[in-house]
Write an enzyme that holds these catalytic residues in place. Structure first.
Site, PDB file in Angstrom:
ATOM      1  CB  SER A  10     -14.522   0.754  -5.155  1.00  0.00           C
ATOM      2  OG  SER A  10     -15.872   0.706  -4.569  1.00  0.00           O
ATOM      3  CE1 TYR A  67     -12.925   2.174   0.313  1.00  0.00           C
ATOM      4  CE2 TYR A  67     -15.055   2.249  -1.188  1.00  0.00           C
ATOM      5  CZ  TYR A  67     -13.883   1.505  -0.592  1.00  0.00           C
ATOM      6  OH  TYR A  67     -13.668   0.329  -1.288  1.00  0.00           O
TER       7      TYR A  67
HETATM    8  P1  NAI Z   1      -9.314  -6.160   3.725  1.00  0.00           P
HETATM    9  O1  NAI Z   1      -9.786  -5.130   4.733  1.00  0.00           O
HETATM   10  O2  NAI Z   1      -9.539  -7.356   3.867  1.00  0.00           O
HETATM   11  O3  NAI Z   1      -7.991  -5.596   3.114  1.00  0.00           O
HETATM   12  C1  NAI Z   1      -7.396  -4.499   3.191  1.00  0.00           C
HETATM   13  C2  NAI Z   1      -5.957  -4.586   3.204  1.00  0.00           C
HETATM   14  O4  NAI Z   1      -5.268  -3.163   3.553  1.00  0.00           O
HETATM   15  C3  NAI Z   1      -5.341  -5.151   4.602  1.00  0.00           C
HETATM   16  O5  NAI Z   1      -4.598  -6.265   4.208  1.00  0.00           O
HETATM   17  C4  NAI Z   1      -5.055  -3.910   5.287  1.00  0.00           C
HETATM   18  O6  NAI Z   1      -4.017  -4.116   6.241  1.00  0.00           O
HETATM   19  C5  NAI Z   1      -4.272  -3.323   4.231  1.00  0.00           C
HETATM   20  N1  NAI Z   1      -3.976  -1.866   4.506  1.00  0.00           N
HETATM   21  C6  NAI Z   1      -4.951  -0.965   5.234  1.00  0.00           C
HETATM   22  N2  NAI Z   1      -4.282   0.250   5.421  1.00  0.00           N
HETATM   23  C7  NAI Z   1      -3.060   0.033   5.019  1.00  0.00           C
HETATM   24  C8  NAI Z   1      -1.833   0.785   4.869  1.00  0.00           C
HETATM   25  N3  NAI Z   1      -1.717   2.128   5.371  1.00  0.00           N
HETATM   26  N4  NAI Z   1      -0.815   0.212   4.317  1.00  0.00           N
HETATM   27  C9  NAI Z   1      -0.662  -1.041   3.635  1.00  0.00           C
HETATM   28  N5  NAI Z   1      -1.790  -1.645   3.896  1.00  0.00           N
HETATM   29  C10 NAI Z   1      -2.783  -1.223   4.305  1.00  0.00           C
HETATM   30  O7  NAI Z   1     -10.569  -5.491   2.314  1.00  0.00           O
HETATM   31  P2  NAI Z   1     -10.392  -5.676   1.020  1.00  0.00           P
HETATM   32  O8  NAI Z   1     -11.913  -5.723   0.588  1.00  0.00           O
HETATM   33  O9  NAI Z   1      -9.599  -6.910   0.629  1.00  0.00           O
HETATM   34  O10 NAI Z   1      -9.997  -4.400   0.590  1.00  0.00           O
HETATM   35  C11 NAI Z   1      -8.676  -4.215  -0.519  1.00  0.00           C
HETATM   36  C12 NAI Z   1      -9.080  -3.093  -1.594  1.00  0.00           C
HETATM   37  O11 NAI Z   1     -10.120  -3.520  -2.408  1.00  0.00           O
HETATM   38  C13 NAI Z   1      -9.334  -1.803  -1.009  1.00  0.00           C
HETATM   39  O12 NAI Z   1      -8.656  -0.964  -1.754  1.00  0.00           O
HETATM   40  C14 NAI Z   1     -11.070  -1.675  -1.042  1.00  0.00           C
HETATM   41  O13 NAI Z   1     -11.309  -0.489  -1.103  1.00  0.00           O
HETATM   42  C15 NAI Z   1     -11.091  -2.419  -2.549  1.00  0.00           C
HETATM   43  N6  NAI Z   1     -12.300  -2.975  -2.785  1.00  0.00           N
HETATM   44  C16 NAI Z   1     -13.135  -3.841  -1.940  1.00  0.00           C
HETATM   45  C17 NAI Z   1     -14.153  -4.361  -2.068  1.00  0.00           C
HETATM   46  C18 NAI Z   1     -14.917  -5.268  -1.401  1.00  0.00           C
HETATM   47  O14 NAI Z   1     -16.347  -5.261  -1.428  1.00  0.00           O
HETATM   48  N7  NAI Z   1     -14.503  -5.969  -0.521  1.00  0.00           N
HETATM   49  C19 NAI Z   1     -15.030  -3.630  -3.325  1.00  0.00           C
HETATM   50  C20 NAI Z   1     -14.334  -2.582  -4.026  1.00  0.00           C
HETATM   51  C21 NAI Z   1     -13.162  -2.143  -3.737  1.00  0.00           C
HETATM   52  C1  BGC Z   2     -16.513  -1.271  -0.436  1.00  0.00           C
HETATM   53  C2  BGC Z   2     -17.440  -2.394   0.187  1.00  0.00           C
HETATM   54  C3  BGC Z   2     -18.669  -2.403  -0.520  1.00  0.00           C
HETATM   55  C4  BGC Z   2     -18.523  -2.580  -1.731  1.00  0.00           C
HETATM   56  C5  BGC Z   2     -19.936  -2.449  -2.642  1.00  0.00           C
HETATM   57  C6  BGC Z   2     -16.434  -1.535  -1.784  1.00  0.00           C
HETATM   58  O1  BGC Z   2     -15.704  -0.402  -2.198  1.00  0.00           O
HETATM   59  O2  BGC Z   2     -15.270  -1.323   0.285  1.00  0.00           O
HETATM   60  O3  BGC Z   2     -17.584  -2.308   1.670  1.00  0.00           O
HETATM   61  O4  BGC Z   2     -19.572  -3.583  -0.126  1.00  0.00           O
HETATM   62  O5  BGC Z   2     -17.716  -1.349  -2.466  1.00  0.00           O
HETATM   63  O6  BGC Z   2     -20.802  -1.445  -2.287  1.00  0.00           O
END
Ligand code: NAI
Ligand code: BGC
Length: 269
Positions: free
Chosen positions: A154, A167
């Protein structure tokens, strides 16, 4: 436009692939010709939808329930992919979550849950992948590398984040984890790379984009003036996993519309 099948013959595990970024990465890898294990932690229906989307487009995928923070379940997932497809070429450590609170209100459970999923989960999955990649070696006609590990980090790998210390600590940890295992695994022809997204429109940050007011506030942090889409990350992940990126290891690509450019300094600080 014809999709390039530059992951043809390869097998990928994408963790947390039933939602947001993981879903987009899994679909993009399926379109690029990879067979994909769709990992989830309970949203069976949503994982099934992703499998259907990949198979409808002519690809191959199956879903597997495993908590990435649970050693036994992770080992079962790697055994399942080998049983089904006979090999593994790509691991995308994507699963992650937030449990936000100020430092003084953060419970030990909030801390442990986030570290266990976001950081320990990447350790457990990378360890199993590395064992398989070392055993397998690089195979002619499949990929130059014996295996590729992509660690979803991230911008908070480098941007401190008050109210989200669990986080931010997990993502800072992923940065050094990724570099250290890249150094250790390079002699085995295993590449390890990070992806560090800015704000991408997914359920994890819904409160930051669901109203116009919230979105306008978020956009003050993004010089490129748009929120990122999961497909932006899907395309990058496919490229990083492909032989076009064969000389890239041990670094993280920031994909953030300029969020890490200190936008507050744009008019002279
Ligand atoms: P999301 O909430 O849509 O997806 C997260 C996924 O991780 C879900 O499928 C959830 O079920 C799964 N998950 C959570 N705990 C788990 C576990 N213990 N075992 C297996 N699966 C598990 O969120 P998003 O945004 O798609 O996040 C995906 C990755 O991207 C995360 O690592 C998040 O930190 C990272 N990220 C997201 C950003 C954003 O702005 N959406 C920005 C930077 C990083
Ligand atoms: C976080 C989001 C956030 C983004 C930018 C990600 O790692 O999961 O909640 O919007 O960083 O700050």
């Amino acid at each position: 436009m014809k999709t390039q099948k530059n992951l043809k013959g390869q097998v990928a595990i994408v963790t947390g692939a039933d939602s947001g970024i993981g879903q987009a990465v899994a679909i993009a890898m399926g379109q690029a010709g990879a067979k994909v294990l769709i990992n989830h932690i309970g949203q069976h229906d949503k994982a099934d939808e992703v499998v259907k989307q990949i198979t409808k487009a002519g690809g191959k995928a199956f879903e597997f329930h495993a908590d990435v923070g649970n050693e036994r379940e992770v080992q079962a997932m790697f055994a399942a992919v080998i049983k089904k497809y006979g090999r593994l070429d790509i691991l995308v450590n994507n699963a992650g979550l937030q449990k936000d609170a100020s430092l003084i209100d953060m419970t030990l459970d909030d801390w442990n849950t986030v570290i266990n999923t976001n950081l320990t989960g990447q350790f457990l999955c990378s360890r199993e992948a590395a064992k398989l990649f070392i055993e397998q070696g690089a195979e002619d006609g499949v990929s130059c590398a014996a295996g590729k590990i992509i660690c979803m980090s991230s911008v908070h790998e480098v941007i401190p984040w008050a109210g989200h210390v669990n986080y931010a600590a997990s993502k800072g940890g992923i940065g050094m984890f990724m570099k250290s295992i890249a150094q250790e695994l390079a002699p085995h022809k295993i590449r390890v790379v990070g992806i560090s997204p800015g704000a991408i429109q997914t359920p994890i940050n819904q409160d930051a984009w669901e109203t116009q007011k919230a979105l306008d506030k978020l956009l003050t942090l993004i010089p490129y003036n748009r929120i990122g889409q999961p497909a932006d990350i899907g395309k990058l992940a496919v490229w990083l996993a492909s032989d076009d990126a064969d000389y890239i290891t041990g670094t993280s690509i920031f994909i953030d519309g300029g969020m890490t450019l200190y936008p507050g300094f744009a008019d002279n600080g």
